[in-house]
Scaffold this motif. Sequence first.
Motif, PDB file in Angstrom:
ATOM      1  N   HIS A   1     -39.193  84.270  51.704  1.00  0.00           N
ATOM      2  CA  HIS A   1     -39.444  84.431  53.134  1.00  0.00           C
ATOM      3  C   HIS A   1     -38.331  85.268  53.772  1.00  0.00           C
ATOM      4  O   HIS A   1     -37.279  85.473  53.174  1.00  0.00           O
ATOM      5  CB  HIS A   1     -39.456  83.069  53.837  1.00  0.00           C
ATOM      6  CG  HIS A   1     -40.467  82.105  53.313  1.00  0.00           C
ATOM      7  ND1 HIS A   1     -41.642  81.824  53.972  1.00  0.00           N
ATOM      8  CD2 HIS A   1     -40.471  81.331  52.192  1.00  0.00           C
ATOM      9  CE1 HIS A   1     -42.331  80.927  53.284  1.00  0.00           C
ATOM     10  NE2 HIS A   1     -41.644  80.613  52.201  1.00  0.00           N
ATOM     11  N   TYR A   2     -38.587  85.727  55.011  1.00  0.00           N
ATOM     12  CA  TYR A   2     -37.504  86.269  55.827  1.00  0.00           C
ATOM     13  C   TYR A   2     -37.625  85.669  57.218  1.00  0.00           C
ATOM     14  O   TYR A   2     -38.472  84.817  57.470  1.00  0.00           O
ATOM     15  CB  TYR A   2     -37.475  87.789  55.821  1.00  0.00           C
ATOM     16  CG  TYR A   2     -38.483  88.535  56.685  1.00  0.00           C
ATOM     17  CD1 TYR A   2     -39.700  87.984  57.091  1.00  0.00           C
ATOM     18  CD2 TYR A   2     -38.217  89.839  57.089  1.00  0.00           C
ATOM     19  CE1 TYR A   2     -40.596  88.694  57.862  1.00  0.00           C
ATOM     20  CE2 TYR A   2     -39.111  90.558  57.862  1.00  0.00           C
ATOM     21  CZ  TYR A   2     -40.299  89.982  58.246  1.00  0.00           C
ATOM     22  OH  TYR A   2     -41.184  90.686  59.017  1.00  0.00           O
TER      23      TYR A   2
ATOM     24  N   GLN B   1     -35.641  81.291  52.025  1.00  0.00           N
ATOM     25  CA  GLN B   1     -35.575  82.276  53.096  1.00  0.00           C
ATOM     26  C   GLN B   1     -34.330  83.142  52.974  1.00  0.00           C
ATOM     27  O   GLN B   1     -33.225  82.633  52.765  1.00  0.00           O
ATOM     28  CB  GLN B   1     -35.564  81.607  54.472  1.00  0.00           C
ATOM     29  CG  GLN B   1     -35.759  82.613  55.604  1.00  0.00           C
ATOM     30  CD  GLN B   1     -34.860  82.362  56.801  1.00  0.00           C
ATOM     31  OE1 GLN B   1     -33.673  82.131  56.657  1.00  0.00           O
ATOM     32  NE2 GLN B   1     -35.433  82.410  57.979  1.00  0.00           N
TER      33      GLN B   1
ATOM     34  N   GLY C   1     -44.419  86.261  47.581  1.00  0.00           N
ATOM     35  CA  GLY C   1     -43.967  86.476  48.944  1.00  0.00           C
ATOM     36  C   GLY C   1     -44.792  85.569  49.839  1.00  0.00           C
ATOM     37  O   GLY C   1     -45.914  85.179  49.477  1.00  0.00           O
ATOM     38  N   HIS C   2     -44.271  85.222  51.003  1.00  0.00           N
ATOM     39  CA  HIS C   2     -44.980  84.311  51.907  1.00  0.00           C
ATOM     40  C   HIS C   2     -46.423  84.761  52.133  1.00  0.00           C
ATOM     41  O   HIS C   2     -47.353  83.955  52.168  1.00  0.00           O
ATOM     42  CB  HIS C   2     -44.218  84.248  53.234  1.00  0.00           C
ATOM     43  CG  HIS C   2     -44.724  83.225  54.194  1.00  0.00           C
ATOM     44  ND1 HIS C   2     -44.231  83.108  55.476  1.00  0.00           N
ATOM     45  CD2 HIS C   2     -45.677  82.267  54.089  1.00  0.00           C
ATOM     46  CE1 HIS C   2     -44.859  82.129  56.097  1.00  0.00           C
ATOM     47  NE2 HIS C   2     -45.742  81.607  55.287  1.00  0.00           N
TER      48      HIS C   2
ATOM     49  N   CYS D   1     -44.608  88.258  56.637  1.00  0.00           N
ATOM     50  CA  CYS D   1     -43.449  87.750  55.896  1.00  0.00           C
ATOM     51  C   CYS D   1     -43.672  87.905  54.386  1.00  0.00           C
ATOM     52  O   CYS D   1     -44.793  87.681  53.915  1.00  0.00           O
ATOM     53  CB  CYS D   1     -43.240  86.277  56.262  1.00  0.00           C
ATOM     54  SG  CYS D   1     -41.822  85.483  55.493  1.00  0.00           S
ATOM     55  N   PRO D   2     -42.685  88.320  53.623  1.00  0.00           N
ATOM     56  CA  PRO D   2     -41.256  88.463  53.939  1.00  0.00           C
ATOM     57  C   PRO D   2     -40.829  89.879  54.326  1.00  0.00           C
ATOM     58  O   PRO D   2     -39.695  90.275  54.069  1.00  0.00           O
ATOM     59  CB  PRO D   2     -40.604  88.065  52.616  1.00  0.00           C
ATOM     60  CG  PRO D   2     -41.535  88.613  51.577  1.00  0.00           C
ATOM     61  CD  PRO D   2     -42.916  88.423  52.153  1.00  0.00           C
TER      62      PRO D   2
ATOM     63  N   TYR E   1     -40.926  92.088  50.106  1.00  0.00           N
ATOM     64  CA  TYR E   1     -42.176  91.888  49.377  1.00  0.00           C
ATOM     65  C   TYR E   1     -42.272  92.859  48.200  1.00  0.00           C
ATOM     66  O   TYR E   1     -42.707  92.483  47.102  1.00  0.00           O
ATOM     67  CB  TYR E   1     -43.368  92.067  50.310  1.00  0.00           C
ATOM     68  CG  TYR E   1     -44.679  91.654  49.680  1.00  0.00           C
ATOM     69  CD1 TYR E   1     -44.921  90.321  49.351  1.00  0.00           C
ATOM     70  CD2 TYR E   1     -45.667  92.589  49.408  1.00  0.00           C
ATOM     71  CE1 TYR E   1     -46.118  89.930  48.767  1.00  0.00           C
ATOM     72  CE2 TYR E   1     -46.869  92.206  48.824  1.00  0.00           C
ATOM     73  CZ  TYR E   1     -47.090  90.882  48.509  1.00  0.00           C
ATOM     74  OH  TYR E   1     -48.277  90.492  47.923  1.00  0.00           O
TER      75      TYR E   1
END
Length: 350
Positions: free
Chosen positions: A34-35, A100, A136-137, A145-146, A151
């Motif tokens: 995540h970011y 994250q 990736g999310h 996201c991310p 990603y």
Amino acid sequence: MTLKIISRATWGAKPWNGTPASVPLSKRTEFYVHYDGAHHITRTGYAIMRAIEAEHLGNGWSGVGYNFVIDQAGNIYEGRGWGLQGAHCPDHNTTGIGVQFAIGGDQEPSAKALAACRALYEEAGKKTGRTLAKRGHRDGFATACPGTKLYAWVKAGMPAGNYEAAPNPGGSLPSGGSEVSRAQVTISDLTYGYGAKGDHVTKVGRALVKKGFGKHYTSGPGPTWTDADTRNYQDYQESLGYSGADADGVPGVTSLKELLGTLPGKVTAKPAPPFPGVGKFGPGKSNASITLLGQQLVRKGYGKHYTSGPGPKWSDSDRKNVRDFQLAHASLKGDADGIPGPLTWKLLFS
């Protein structure tokens, strides 16, 4: 290689607001990256975790939703750790370990952060005894996201250099020191902390002055949050008995509610978007309304049949998820055909 993880106790976590469910390592099959969203992250050190914690507690969660957080210096922070269910990706919080990166927008993840994440991934493999799927999310939920850069890194296999444990980052200095926290938090959809702007900032400042905590103001208070606001809020936190990491001058849910009597700016329900018509849905259809439908189904907890998407092309997963939603509502059970009509649409977006 010894992996260094900064514990909740070290970064100053608050007690859980209801302990999350335990998850055995045998159920972990995915590793989600995540970011922090669209905005650049400027906070550093333990303030990163305290800001995330404040936001997630403000959402009504137990605490930090990620299992781990990694900053640009390569520090790894414990959130929910290895053994607790996360709150980071619907339908994947048990199977997925959520990590994250403390970056946002178009910020470049540092080489140290990438190396730390790769090392954490390998440690997860050792603990579970299997190779976890790299995600990736957006692979599990309809989201950006991310971000594009992270990603692409995930899809490239998460390549990284050698991991080296970073020194403990520490936190902000106590009131009266030469530095103050520049962290920001979001509580009930309003931003607090250095640089935040708005009437809600002025309201906090006036409340501080009224309670006798305004000595650092030379102008204002408000509408922009300055170091003076942080120092005054820190004095206020200390008067409540907070100390150390908990008295950093950045509002938390409990102290803010104590100061103002209520939490301003709670998000109000948005009106449902206009129903686009039955003709937009069904086999062979492809449009933005299908994507919007799927995203809302996921938000409401009816996305278990998706393996990709949702949208923009109609799939049998859309039909099954809509039908699940219809069957869960008495007023829709008689017409649970998996195709949204006006009432299904209205209830879904209410």
